[in-house]
Design a protein around this motif. Sequence first.
Motif, PDB file in Angstrom:
ATOM      1  N   MET A   1      20.174  41.292  -7.538  1.00  0.00           N
ATOM      2  CA  MET A   1      20.425  41.759  -6.163  1.00  0.00           C
ATOM      3  C   MET A   1      20.140  43.255  -6.038  1.00  0.00           C
ATOM      4  O   MET A   1      19.547  43.695  -5.056  1.00  0.00           O
ATOM      5  CB  MET A   1      21.876  41.470  -5.753  1.00  0.00           C
ATOM      6  N   ARG A   2      20.552  44.035  -7.049  1.00  0.00           N
ATOM      7  CA  ARG A   2      20.316  45.483  -7.006  1.00  0.00           C
ATOM      8  C   ARG A   2      18.816  45.796  -7.043  1.00  0.00           C
ATOM      9  O   ARG A   2      18.342  46.668  -6.319  1.00  0.00           O
ATOM     10  CB  ARG A   2      21.025  46.174  -8.166  1.00  0.00           C
ATOM     11  N   LEU A   3      18.094  45.084  -7.886  1.00  0.00           N
ATOM     12  CA  LEU A   3      16.643  45.300  -7.972  1.00  0.00           C
ATOM     13  C   LEU A   3      15.956  44.893  -6.671  1.00  0.00           C
ATOM     14  O   LEU A   3      15.057  45.583  -6.195  1.00  0.00           O
ATOM     15  CB  LEU A   3      16.063  44.529  -9.162  1.00  0.00           C
ATOM     16  N   SER A   4      16.374  43.785  -6.087  1.00  0.00           N
ATOM     17  CA  SER A   4      15.789  43.313  -4.825  1.00  0.00           C
ATOM     18  C   SER A   4      16.085  44.277  -3.680  1.00  0.00           C
ATOM     19  O   SER A   4      15.237  44.518  -2.825  1.00  0.00           O
ATOM     20  CB  SER A   4      16.322  41.920  -4.465  1.00  0.00           C
ATOM     21  N   ALA A   5      17.308  44.840  -3.693  1.00  0.00           N
ATOM     22  CA  ALA A   5      17.730  45.744  -2.621  1.00  0.00           C
ATOM     23  C   ALA A   5      16.896  47.019  -2.581  1.00  0.00           C
ATOM     24  O   ALA A   5      16.781  47.652  -1.527  1.00  0.00           O
ATOM     25  CB  ALA A   5      19.204  46.094  -2.782  1.00  0.00           C
ATOM     26  N   ARG A   6      16.283  47.385  -3.698  1.00  0.00           N
ATOM     27  CA  ARG A   6      15.424  48.570  -3.712  1.00  0.00           C
ATOM     28  C   ARG A   6      14.247  48.407  -2.762  1.00  0.00           C
ATOM     29  O   ARG A   6      13.759  49.368  -2.198  1.00  0.00           O
ATOM     30  CB  ARG A   6      14.858  48.808  -5.121  1.00  0.00           C
ATOM     31  N   GLY A   7      13.772  47.170  -2.651  1.00  0.00           N
ATOM     32  CA  GLY A   7      12.638  46.883  -1.774  1.00  0.00           C
ATOM     33  C   GLY A   7      11.325  47.484  -2.237  1.00  0.00           C
ATOM     34  O   GLY A   7      10.406  47.669  -1.433  1.00  0.00           O
ATOM     35  N   THR A   8      11.229  47.804  -3.525  1.00  0.00           N
ATOM     36  CA  THR A   8      10.026  48.475  -4.026  1.00  0.00           C
ATOM     37  C   THR A   8       9.187  47.590  -4.944  1.00  0.00           C
ATOM     38  O   THR A   8       8.114  48.015  -5.361  1.00  0.00           O
ATOM     39  CB  THR A   8      10.407  49.751  -4.811  1.00  0.00           C
TER      40      THR A   8
END
Length: 195
Positions: free
Chosen positions: A133-140
């Motif tokens: 979720m944290r990696l996805s939330a970066r949106g990069t």
Amino acid sequence: MSKNQALVICISGPSGVGKDTVITRLRRLNPDMWLSVSATSRKPREREIDQKDYFFLTEEEFQHRIEAGEILEYDRFCGAYYGTPRTAVEEKLAEGRDIIMDITVKGALAIKEALPEAVTIFLLPPDLDTLRMRLSARGTETEEAIEARLAKAQSEIDQATKFDHTVTNRDLDQCVAEIKEIIRQEKSRRIADVN
């Protein structure tokens, strides 16, 4: 180092675990703590400043410094060298300043080998779903890149037992408080060892 009790603190863990945020908070609480500046052989990006963002070296300079033992740890990534300059670390220790490093798992273990008194702290995510979720939330990053990072994260987590301490970053305030306490205990232990 035993004279002034300065610590080298290596913070490591998988991508997305929150190393930058934790280190920023720790440095806000202790502004005298020096954030180690890495060296690299890649070209500076726009707005990057030599000796602030990185020590920018040519490929040849970096190789020479490796051969001369002036780099504590290094790796190659995307065709460029990245590593920790020995002199800068030794200068800050001589000044009595604690040093904090945002460093790869491999780099932290290499620092521990070069400086056995270094304190290694592995930041764990609460679980891999939270990390996703944290990696996805970066949106990069693409879904494929996230999956690759998660696979790498699992192999890095498997090495956490090689570190002096592990701290789970479930709650930022609690995580920072735990690391502050680790630093306090390490300083107390070093003072006791000297006396």
